[in-house]
Motif scaffolding. Structure first.
Motif, PDB file in Angstrom:
ATOM      1  N   PRO A 104       4.976  10.629   3.090  1.00 21.58           N
ATOM      2  CA  PRO A 104       4.170  11.942   2.417  1.00 21.58           C
ATOM      3  C   PRO A 104       3.145  12.548   3.554  1.00 21.58           C
ATOM      4  CG  PRO A 104       4.742  10.511   0.213  1.00 21.58           C
ATOM      5  CD  PRO A 104       5.219  10.318   2.038  1.00 21.58           C
ATOM      6  N   ASP A 105       2.128  11.278   3.796  1.00 24.42           N
ATOM      7  CA  ASP A 105       1.239  11.618   4.702  1.00 24.42           C
ATOM      8  C   ASP A 105       1.716  11.210   6.060  1.00 24.42           C
ATOM      9  OD1 ASP A 105       0.950   9.105   3.927  1.00 24.42           O
ATOM     10  OD2 ASP A 105      -0.797   8.913   3.520  1.00 24.42           O
ATOM     11  N   GLY A 106       2.387  11.092   6.552  1.00 20.42           N
ATOM     12  CA  GLY A 106       2.931  10.106   7.812  1.00 20.42           C
ATOM     13  C   GLY A 106       3.861   9.018   8.077  1.00 20.42           C
ATOM     14  N   ALA A 107       4.696   8.809   9.350  1.00 21.57           N
ATOM     15  CA  ALA A 107       5.224   7.801   9.334  1.00 21.57           C
ATOM     16  C   ALA A 107       4.776   6.459  10.104  1.00 21.57           C
ATOM     17  CB  ALA A 107       5.978   8.733  10.690  1.00 21.57           C
ATOM     18  N   TYR A 108       3.526   6.339   9.612  1.00 20.71           N
ATOM     19  CA  TYR A 108       2.826   5.043   9.155  1.00 20.71           C
ATOM     20  C   TYR A 108       3.479   3.872   8.590  1.00 20.71           C
ATOM     21  CZ  TYR A 108      -0.083   5.818   5.319  1.00 20.71           C
ATOM     22  OH  TYR A 108       0.304   6.338   3.945  1.00 20.71           O
ATOM     23  N   VAL A 109       3.510   2.920   9.482  1.00 16.16           N
ATOM     24  CA  VAL A 109       4.436   1.609   8.389  1.00 16.16           C
ATOM     25  C   VAL A 109       3.582   0.562   8.870  1.00 16.16           C
ATOM     26  CG1 VAL A 109       6.374   1.853   8.791  1.00 16.16           C
ATOM     27  CG2 VAL A 109       5.234   0.494  10.794  1.00 16.16           C
ATOM     28  N   PRO A 110       3.052  -0.448   7.523  1.00 18.88           N
ATOM     29  CA  PRO A 110       4.528  -0.302   6.335  1.00 18.88           C
ATOM     30  C   PRO A 110       3.480   0.765   5.055  1.00 18.88           C
ATOM     31  CG  PRO A 110       2.375  -1.937   5.297  1.00 18.88           C
ATOM     32  CD  PRO A 110       2.360  -1.547   7.512  1.00 18.88           C
ATOM     33  N   ARG A 111       4.157   2.134   5.319  1.00 21.99           N
ATOM     34  CA  ARG A 111       4.275   2.593   3.521  1.00 21.99           C
ATOM     35  C   ARG A 111       4.411   1.628   2.622  1.00 21.99           C
ATOM     36  NH1 ARG A 111       6.639   5.518   6.663  1.00 21.99           N
ATOM     37  NH2 ARG A 111       8.382   6.283   5.417  1.00 21.99           N
ATOM     38  N   ILE A 112       4.224   2.255   1.211  1.00 22.18           N
ATOM     39  CA  ILE A 112       4.246   1.518  -0.134  1.00 22.18           C
ATOM     40  C   ILE A 112       4.328   2.855  -1.154  1.00 22.18           C
ATOM     41  CG2 ILE A 112       4.603   0.268  -1.797  1.00 22.18           C
ATOM     42  CD1 ILE A 112       3.110  -1.751   0.219  1.00 22.18           C
ATOM     43  N   ASN A 152      -3.411   4.220  -2.331  1.00 19.28           N
ATOM     44  CA  ASN A 152      -4.777   3.511  -2.785  1.00 19.28           C
ATOM     45  C   ASN A 152      -6.057   3.700  -2.651  1.00 19.28           C
ATOM     46  OD1 ASN A 152      -6.183   0.985  -1.457  1.00 19.28           O
ATOM     47  ND2 ASN A 152      -5.123   0.887  -0.500  1.00 19.28           N
ATOM     48  N   SER A 153      -6.535   3.546  -3.813  1.00 19.33           N
ATOM     49  CA  SER A 153      -7.995   4.554  -3.839  1.00 19.33           C
ATOM     50  C   SER A 153      -8.712   4.079  -2.970  1.00 19.33           C
ATOM     51  CB  SER A 153      -7.794   4.827  -5.541  1.00 19.33           C
ATOM     52  OG  SER A 153      -7.769   3.398  -6.621  1.00 19.33           O
ATOM     53  N   GLN A 154      -8.079   2.297  -3.007  1.00 15.12           N
ATOM     54  CA  GLN A 154      -9.197   1.340  -2.090  1.00 15.12           C
ATOM     55  C   GLN A 154      -9.460   1.736  -0.914  1.00 15.12           C
ATOM     56  OE1 GLN A 154      -9.125  -1.774  -4.220  1.00 15.12           O
ATOM     57  NE2 GLN A 154      -8.242  -1.187  -6.583  1.00 15.12           N
ATOM     58  N   GLY A 155      -8.205   2.071  -0.281  1.00 13.44           N
ATOM     59  CA  GLY A 155      -8.144   1.928   1.435  1.00 13.44           C
ATOM     60  C   GLY A 155      -8.695   3.405   2.155  1.00 13.44           C
ATOM     61  N   ASN A 156      -7.740   3.532   2.984  1.00 13.14           N
ATOM     62  CA  ASN A 156      -8.489   4.657   3.560  1.00 13.14           C
ATOM     63  C   ASN A 156      -7.630   5.983   3.471  1.00 13.14           C
ATOM     64  OD1 ASN A 156      -8.274   6.824   5.745  1.00 13.14           O
ATOM     65  ND2 ASN A 156      -8.347   5.179   7.738  1.00 13.14           N
ATOM     66  N   LYS A 157      -8.017   6.855   2.916  1.00 14.93           N
ATOM     67  CA  LYS A 157      -7.624   8.322   2.513  1.00 14.93           C
ATOM     68  C   LYS A 157      -6.693   8.876   3.719  1.00 14.93           C
ATOM     69  CE  LYS A 157     -11.371   9.613  -0.319  1.00 14.93           C
ATOM     70  NZ  LYS A 157     -12.155  10.546  -0.981  1.00 14.93           N
ATOM     71  N   GLN A 158      -6.679   8.500   5.173  1.00 13.78           N
ATOM     72  CA  GLN A 158      -5.335   9.042   6.061  1.00 13.78           C
ATOM     73  C   GLN A 158      -4.337   8.750   5.586  1.00 13.78           C
ATOM     74  OE1 GLN A 158      -7.938   9.228   9.435  1.00 13.78           O
ATOM     75  NE2 GLN A 158      -8.380  11.039   9.343  1.00 13.78           N
ATOM     76  N   TYR A 159      -4.512   7.540   5.542  1.00 12.62           N
ATOM     77  CA  TYR A 159      -3.398   6.301   4.985  1.00 12.62           C
ATOM     78  C   TYR A 159      -3.367   5.872   3.841  1.00 12.62           C
ATOM     79  CZ  TYR A 159      -3.678   6.701  10.295  1.00 12.62           C
ATOM     80  OH  TYR A 159      -4.460   6.658  11.818  1.00 12.62           O
ATOM     81  N   ALA A 160      -2.611   7.315   2.462  1.00 10.99           N
ATOM     82  CA  ALA A 160      -3.026   6.408   1.580  1.00 10.99           C
ATOM     83  C   ALA A 160      -2.313   5.697   1.058  1.00 10.99           C
ATOM     84  CB  ALA A 160      -2.955   7.889   0.079  1.00 10.99           C
ATOM     85  N   TYR A 161      -1.362   5.346   1.827  1.00 10.25           N
ATOM     86  CA  TYR A 161      -0.009   4.578   0.930  1.00 10.25           C
ATOM     87  C   TYR A 161       0.022   2.691   1.698  1.00 10.25           C
ATOM     88  CZ  TYR A 161       1.837   8.880  -1.057  1.00 10.25           C
ATOM     89  OH  TYR A 161       1.601  10.223  -1.785  1.00 10.25           O
ATOM     90  N   PHE A 162      -1.098   2.970   2.774  1.00  9.98           N
ATOM     91  CA  PHE A 162      -1.107   1.287   3.215  1.00  9.98           C
ATOM     92  C   PHE A 162      -1.710   1.092   1.961  1.00  9.98           C
ATOM     93  CE2 PHE A 162      -3.727  -0.897   5.784  1.00  9.98           C
ATOM     94  CZ  PHE A 162      -2.386  -2.007   6.483  1.00  9.98           C
ATOM     95  N   LEU A 169      -2.682  -3.086  -3.526  1.00  9.66           N
ATOM     96  CA  LEU A 169      -1.687  -3.058  -4.164  1.00  9.66           C
ATOM     97  C   LEU A 169      -1.023  -3.386  -5.766  1.00  9.66           C
ATOM     98  CD1 LEU A 169       1.207  -2.323  -4.161  1.00  9.66           C
ATOM     99  CD2 LEU A 169       1.630  -3.958  -3.070  1.00  9.66           C
ATOM    100  N   VAL A 170      -1.897  -4.517  -6.050  1.00 11.23           N
ATOM    101  CA  VAL A 170      -1.784  -4.593  -7.225  1.00 11.23           C
ATOM    102  C   VAL A 170      -2.117  -3.591  -9.159  1.00 11.23           C
ATOM    103  CG1 VAL A 170      -2.571  -6.577  -9.541  1.00 11.23           C
ATOM    104  CG2 VAL A 170      -1.097  -7.339  -7.445  1.00 11.23           C
ATOM    105  N   ALA A 171      -3.312  -2.814  -8.186  1.00 18.38           N
ATOM    106  CA  ALA A 171      -4.597  -2.226  -8.683  1.00 18.38           C
ATOM    107  C   ALA A 171      -3.067  -0.347  -8.798  1.00 18.38           C
ATOM    108  CB  ALA A 171      -5.894  -1.108  -8.478  1.00 18.38           C
TER     109      ALA A 171
END
Length: 205
Positions: A104-112, A152-162, A169-171
């Motif tokens: 959805p926002d890039g091919a970075y890993v890990p994505r969840i 991930n509302s607590q993470g980097n918005k550029q990598y929203a699924y990291f 992750l629990v949140a």
């Protein structure tokens, strides 16, 4: 919010599909040996059968960020407990050019990512295939799914699924369960309550 959707074709064995799918399993690959892991196609099929959301981890065996993240998440008690409310899937070293719809926002890993799987539909005429195998009739179906708008509302918005920590992750797992419950009812409700998922449903999806 990132949204995506698609169809996955898979084969269900008539009258014995739940047993066949449940017998399958995937290696943990470091993400938690006490968690039951599935392959992608069979995992989505099982999610539909059990009315459960799917949690999907895309990662690489050479990725240092993946190794750090899995080491922290795999031993987290809340993660392990909440995983019982999801069909858990981890995908390692797939060809990224074939996985574009899961970026959805890039091919970075890990994505969840969290997947919401809808009722299966018979495949199109071109895709439909019936055959006899050990006296079981097998019919190819399509699973209709979408990526849930849970990031991930607590993470980097550029990598929203990291996710860099189990707490992050629990949140998101709890958020995904709330949203899923709004649409489909609570998966494994007793376990969800025990894991701390609030009873009130989030109406904004």
């Amino acid at each position: 919010m990132a949204r995506s959707g698609g169809l996955v074709a898979f084969v269900l064995a008539a009258c014995a599909c739940a047993v066949a799918v449940d017998a399958l399993g995937e290696p943990a690959r470091g993400w938690g040996d006490t968690v039951t892991w599935r392959g992608f196609a069979e995992g989505l099929a099982l999610a539909q059968q059990r009315n459960m959301p799917a949690l999907v981890i895309f990662h690489r065996d050479w990725c240092s960020a993946c190794k750090r993240t899995k080491a922290e998440i795999a031993k987290a008690k809340d993660f392990i407990s909440l995983s019982e409310n999801f069909v858990m899937i981890n995908i390692q070293d797939e060809n990224e050019s074939e996985m574009a719809e899961y970026q959805p926002d890039g091919a970075y890993v890990p994505r969840i990512l969290f997947f919401d799987v809808f009722s299966p539909k018979p495949a199109t005429t071109e895709m439909k295939e019936k055959k006899e195998d050990d006296d079981d009739e097998k019919v190819e179906y399509e699973v209709d799914y979408r990526i849930m708008p849970v990031t991930n509302s607590q993470g980097n918005k550029q990598y929203a699924y990291f996710y860099s920590s189990s707490a992050q992750l629990v949140a998101s797992m709890r958020t995904a369960l709330e949203k899923f419950r709004t649409l489909h009812g609570a998966p494994n409700a007793a376990a969800a309550v025990a894991a701390g998922v609030p009873a009130s449903a989030n109406k904004e999806l």
